[in-house]
Scaffold this motif. Structure first.
Motif, PDB file in Angstrom:
ATOM      1  N   UNK A   1       0.835  -1.200   0.000  1.00 15.10           N
ATOM      2  CA  UNK A   1       0.000   0.000   0.000  1.00 15.10           C
ATOM      3  C   UNK A   1       0.870   1.249   0.000  1.00 15.10           C
ATOM      4  N   UNK A   2       0.339   2.313  -0.567  1.00 19.43           N
ATOM      5  CA  UNK A   2       0.955   3.629  -0.488  1.00 19.43           C
ATOM      6  C   UNK A   2      -0.054   4.590   0.131  1.00 19.43           C
ATOM      7  N   UNK A   3       0.387   5.345   1.123  1.00 14.20           N
ATOM      8  CA  UNK A   3      -0.515   6.314   1.743  1.00 14.20           C
ATOM      9  C   UNK A   3       0.312   7.432   2.378  1.00 14.20           C
ATOM     10  N   UNK A   4      -0.313   8.588   2.524  1.00 17.71           N
ATOM     11  CA  UNK A   4       0.367   9.722   3.125  1.00 17.71           C
ATOM     12  C   UNK A   4       0.475   9.518   4.629  1.00 17.71           C
ATOM     13  N   UNK A   5       1.661   9.790   5.133  1.00 21.19           N
ATOM     14  CA  UNK A   5       1.921   9.677   6.565  1.00 21.19           C
ATOM     15  C   UNK A   5       2.553  10.980   7.035  1.00 21.19           C
ATOM     16  N   UNK A   6       2.188  11.406   8.219  1.00 18.95           N
ATOM     17  CA  UNK A   6       2.714  12.640   8.787  1.00 18.95           C
ATOM     18  C   UNK A   6       3.793  12.287   9.802  1.00 18.95           C
ATOM     19  N   UNK A   7       5.003  12.796   9.582  1.00 15.70           N
ATOM     20  CA  UNK A   7       6.097  12.574  10.519  1.00 15.70           C
ATOM     21  C   UNK A   7       6.160  13.772  11.466  1.00 15.70           C
ATOM     22  N   UNK A   8       5.777  13.520  12.689  1.00 15.74           N
ATOM     23  CA  UNK A   8       5.620  14.581  13.679  1.00 15.74           C
ATOM     24  C   UNK A   8       6.949  15.265  13.986  1.00 15.74           C
ATOM     25  N   UNK A   9       6.934  16.596  13.987  1.00 21.04           N
ATOM     26  CA  UNK A   9       8.095  17.380  14.390  1.00 21.04           C
ATOM     27  C   UNK A   9       7.889  18.014  15.766  1.00 21.04           C
ATOM     28  N   UNK A  10       6.657  18.414  16.048  1.00 19.32           N
ATOM     29  CA  UNK A  10       6.364  18.974  17.365  1.00 19.32           C
ATOM     30  C   UNK A  10       4.856  19.099  17.512  1.00 19.32           C
ATOM     31  N   UNK A  11       4.422  19.304  18.747  1.00 15.51           N
ATOM     32  CA  UNK A  11       3.004  19.529  19.018  1.00 15.51           C
ATOM     33  C   UNK A  11       2.865  20.401  20.255  1.00 15.51           C
ATOM     34  N   UNK A  12       1.675  20.974  20.398  1.00 13.87           N
ATOM     35  CA  UNK A  12       1.382  21.820  21.552  1.00 13.87           C
ATOM     36  C   UNK A  12      -0.130  21.845  21.737  1.00 13.87           C
ATOM     37  N   UNK A  13      -0.614  22.240  22.914  1.00 17.01           N
ATOM     38  CA  UNK A  13      -2.060  22.460  23.049  1.00 17.01           C
ATOM     39  C   UNK A  13      -2.525  23.496  22.034  1.00 17.01           C
ATOM     40  N   UNK A  14      -3.695  23.289  21.477  1.00 14.83           N
ATOM     41  CA  UNK A  14      -4.197  24.183  20.433  1.00 14.83           C
ATOM     42  C   UNK A  14      -4.264  25.616  20.938  1.00 14.83           C
ATOM     43  N   UNK A  15      -3.816  26.535  20.077  1.00 12.92           N
ATOM     44  CA  UNK A  15      -3.825  27.955  20.397  1.00 12.92           C
ATOM     45  C   UNK A  15      -4.619  28.707  19.347  1.00 12.92           C
TER      46      UNK A  15
END
Length: 216
Positions: free
Chosen positions: A200-214
């Protein structure tokens, strides 16, 4: 930050320096020893910090050095490493403000969840080849909520699933298995990757950072 070890190979110290600098958001010098007992160092900086000018302030302790604001190399006698480490840390501390010590991530564009699709991936590919001087774009979305609790995979990687528009997107945070995930909606920054698995081929997101939504 200066680290040294007699058994570190010159072929890997540049990679190690880059990773330490990225992880701790500090200018870094990693030194290995050659067969003659001479320390050979690879140096990496952080945005806004002129590495070469700070090495110049330590030049009396070095055999030689060269490079530019973001990366450099040096040679130092074994008996001078401790003195160089103290001096380099001193001149860096005099320049770095407290704000410089917080890791900063530059986002290329904030997207709507519906923008994350094959067309965006194809447009991104027009910027290739990617590398040190042309890194992958960092995209970000606001106010998204995981659809299930985060999982740790492979013992050290973080896996999250987010509902984005009509799609459920897989987000992988490599080496982030010990990262605490805040409750509630999140803002996330990521690289967009085409993953191939089990035919299969599918888009994947490689996380760089996250924070509580602002707010915007």
């Amino acid at each position: 930050l200066v680290v040294a070890h007699p058994h570190w190979h010159a072929g890997v110290i540049g990679i190690v320096a880059s990773r330490i600098s990225s992880r701790y958001n500090r200018p870094v010098v990693v030194i290995g020893m050659d067969e003659d007992g001479v320390g050979r160092g690879s140096c990496r900086s952080i945005p806004g910090f002129d590495l070469l000018s700070h090495l110049q302030q330590c030049s009396s302790l070095l055999r030689r050095y060269g490079g530019h604001a973001m990366a450099a190399g040096l040679e130092v006698a074994h008996e001078k490493i401790a003195e160089f480490s103290a001096r380099f840390n001193e001149v860096c501390a005099a320049t770095l403000r407290q704000g410089d010590r917080r890791r900063q991530l530059l986002v290329d564009a904030w997207l709507q969840p519906s923008d994350i699709n094959d067309a965006l991936y194809q447009d991104q590919n027009r910027l290739r080849p990617f590398g040190h001087s042309n890194p992958l774009p960092v995209w970000a979305v606001r106010n998204v909520t995981p659809v299930c609790p985060p999982r740790v995979i492979g013992g050290k990687h973080l896996k999250l699933l987010f509902s984005m528009g009509r799609e459920t997107r897989e987000v992988i945070g490599f080496g982030m298995g010990d990262r605490e995930i805040p409750d509630g909606p999140l803002d996330i920054a990521f690289n967009l990757i085409l993953n191939r698995y089990n035919g299969r081929e599918y888009l994947q997101l490689h996380l760089q950072d996250l924070r509580p939504a602002q707010a915007d």
